[in-house]
Design an enzyme around this catalytic site. Structure first.
Site, mmCIF file in Angstrom:
data_model
loop_
_atom_site.group_PDB
_atom_site.id
_atom_site.type_symbol
_atom_site.label_atom_id
_atom_site.label_comp_id
_atom_site.label_asym_id
_atom_site.label_seq_id
_atom_site.Cartn_x
_atom_site.Cartn_y
_atom_site.Cartn_z
ATOM 1 N N SER A 74 -0.582 1.473 7.832
ATOM 2 C CA SER A 74 -0.371 0.056 7.523
ATOM 3 C C SER A 74 1.030 -0.273 6.995
ATOM 4 O O SER A 74 1.366 -1.457 6.893
ATOM 5 C CB SER A 74 -1.404 -0.431 6.515
ATOM 6 N N LYS A 77 3.006 -2.475 9.133
ATOM 7 C CA LYS A 77 2.808 -3.931 9.117
ATOM 8 C C LYS A 77 4.042 -4.660 8.578
ATOM 9 O O LYS A 77 4.270 -5.825 8.887
ATOM 10 C CB LYS A 77 1.539 -4.282 8.325
ATOM 11 N N TYR A 201 -0.670 -2.335 18.509
ATOM 12 C CA TYR A 201 -1.055 -2.162 17.099
ATOM 13 C C TYR A 201 -1.398 -0.696 16.796
ATOM 14 O O TYR A 201 -0.926 -0.128 15.814
ATOM 15 C CB TYR A 201 -2.242 -3.089 16.774
ATOM 16 N N TYR A 253 -3.970 -4.063 -0.660
ATOM 17 C CA TYR A 253 -5.262 -4.626 -0.268
ATOM 18 C C TYR A 253 -6.037 -5.137 -1.472
ATOM 19 O O TYR A 253 -5.451 -5.754 -2.363
ATOM 20 C CB TYR A 253 -6.078 -3.596 0.529
ATOM 21 N N VAL A 271 -3.190 4.165 5.225
ATOM 22 C CA VAL A 271 -4.240 5.172 5.076
ATOM 23 C C VAL A 271 -3.807 6.591 5.467
ATOM 24 O O VAL A 271 -4.570 7.535 5.298
ATOM 25 C CB VAL A 271 -5.549 4.807 5.827
HETATM 26 O O1 DON Z 1 -6.177 -0.349 11.499
HETATM 27 C C1 DON Z 1 -6.444 0.718 10.989
HETATM 28 O O2 DON Z 1 -7.580 0.999 10.739
HETATM 29 C C2 DON Z 1 -5.368 1.717 10.606
HETATM 30 N N1 DON Z 1 -4.759 2.236 11.734
HETATM 31 C C3 DON Z 1 -4.375 1.162 9.653
HETATM 32 C C4 DON Z 1 -5.023 0.672 8.403
HETATM 33 C C5 DON Z 1 -4.377 1.055 7.121
HETATM 34 O O3 DON Z 1 -3.483 1.851 7.011
HETATM 35 C C6 DON Z 1 -4.987 0.419 5.977
HETATM 36 N N2 DON Z 1 -4.379 0.938 4.796
HETATM 37 N N3 DON Z 1 -4.481 1.141 3.750
#
Ligand code: DON
Length: 317
Positions: A74, A77, A201, A253, A271
């Site tokens: 993320s 982003k 994405y 978040y 993540v």
């Molecule tokens: O969209 C997703 O599930 C992941 N590829 C990215 C999400 C993410 O990193 C959320 N973070 N804390």
């Protein structure tokens, strides 16, 4: 030794102490279990890097697993948002496509999409998918190439590339993101082809970086958009300011409020275990620790930042 604006000093000793403290908490978390390739990572890794730019030459201080590759997830982003704001302008993007308010919900939540005309902010998955659909280019390949080129410049690393196996794993297990994307298409927020947007994405999330790379990216954000190494303007200053504000309110978040209270720095997590932290006018910090708390934020990473915020004469609050 890295001088932090003359008021706080980040030394290798200080980072070593932060690392030692952070390591005490790593066993309490787990790697992301909803993407098989992320679950396989050794959760006991931990590293931190700071890039200061107070003097003529930027200074780098790092300890632990600061050069171990992990996927940006993320934190991407931030970079897709820079591109979309550049391509469509801030008024259109922050008015028509996404809001700028925290949700208090998990990053992959769908619950508020039906009650609002657009996603709450660009750092939740729904918001980031809407933002990805606003990046200019004639194909997903061309859009991803633009993303990769900017990522390499922001991270001051020409070698940055896609982690193919994480990308495949994201694609295979990304049904929740598919649900978000199709809902956004049906409500007129997502532009263009849904599958092409999702592919972009997933690829953007699967780019491989290190804590050093993330510290460099954070340093550009902290330096009003100018790379402290190349001196090139890489982010429009209005975008850098908007992104830092969003990091503070939405970057961790549904853990953003708690993080603001305990650490008090703008930050953006992923993540994969990364956290980007820009300290305006002083330094960029990059963290890697794949053991996550229940909200998807790096446990050891947060603890190291808590330690540093106690020691440095630099808190917002
Ligand atoms: O969209 C997703 O599930 C992941 N590829 C990215 C999400 C993410 O990193 C959320 N973070 N804390």
């Amino acid at each position: 030794m890295l001088l932090a604006g003359g008021t706080g000093v980040v030394t290798q000793e200080l980072l070593k102490d932060a690392l030692k403290y952070g390591k005490c908490f790593v066993r309490n978390g787990n790697t992301a279990n909803y993407i098989p390739e992320l679950q396989r990572v050794n959760k006991y890794q931990l590293g931190i890097c700071a890039v200061g730019f107070d003097g003529d030459l930027p200074e780098v201080v790092e300890v632990g697993d600061s050069r171990v590759p992990f996927t940006i997830q993320s934190i991407s982003k931030i970079i897709s948002l820079i591109l979309a704001v550049r391509d469509r302008g801030p008024d259109y993007l922050f008015h028509d496509k996404v809001g700028v308010e925290p949700t208090g919900d998990p990053f992959n939540s769908i619950v508020k999409l039906e009650t609002k005309s657009r996603p709450f902010n660009p750092f939740i998955n729904a918001g980031a998918i809407a933002v990805a659909s606003c990046i200019n280019g004639t194909s997903a390949d061309e859009k991803f190439d633009r993303f990769l080129e900017l990522t390499r410049k922001l991270c001051n690393n020409k070698e940055i590339s896609l982690n193919e196996s994480v990308y495949q794993s994201e694609k295979e297990t990304g049904d929740r993101n598919r649900a978000l994307a199709y809902y956004l298409k049906a409500s007129g927020v997502l532009e263009g082809d849904v599958e092409e947007c999702l592919d972009l994405y997933f690829r953007m999330c699967s780019v491989s970086v290190t804590a050093l790379d993330i510290a460099n990216l954070s340093a550009v954000l902290a330096n009003q958009g100018k790379c402290p190494f190349s001196k090139e303007m890489l982010i429009e200053p209005h975008s850098a300011k908007a992104i830092r504000a969003l990091m503070l309110t939405c970057g961790m978040y549904d853990g953003s409020g708690e993080f603001a209270m305990s650490v008090g720095f703008p930050a953006k997590s992923g993540v994969g275990g990364g956290i980007a932290v820009p300290l305006v006018g002083r330094m960029g910090i990059g963290v890697f620790g794949p053991s996550l708390d229940e909200k998807g934020n790096s446990i050891g990473g947060i603890k190291m930042l808590e330690f540093l915020s106690e020691k440095l004469d630099y808190q917002l609050f």
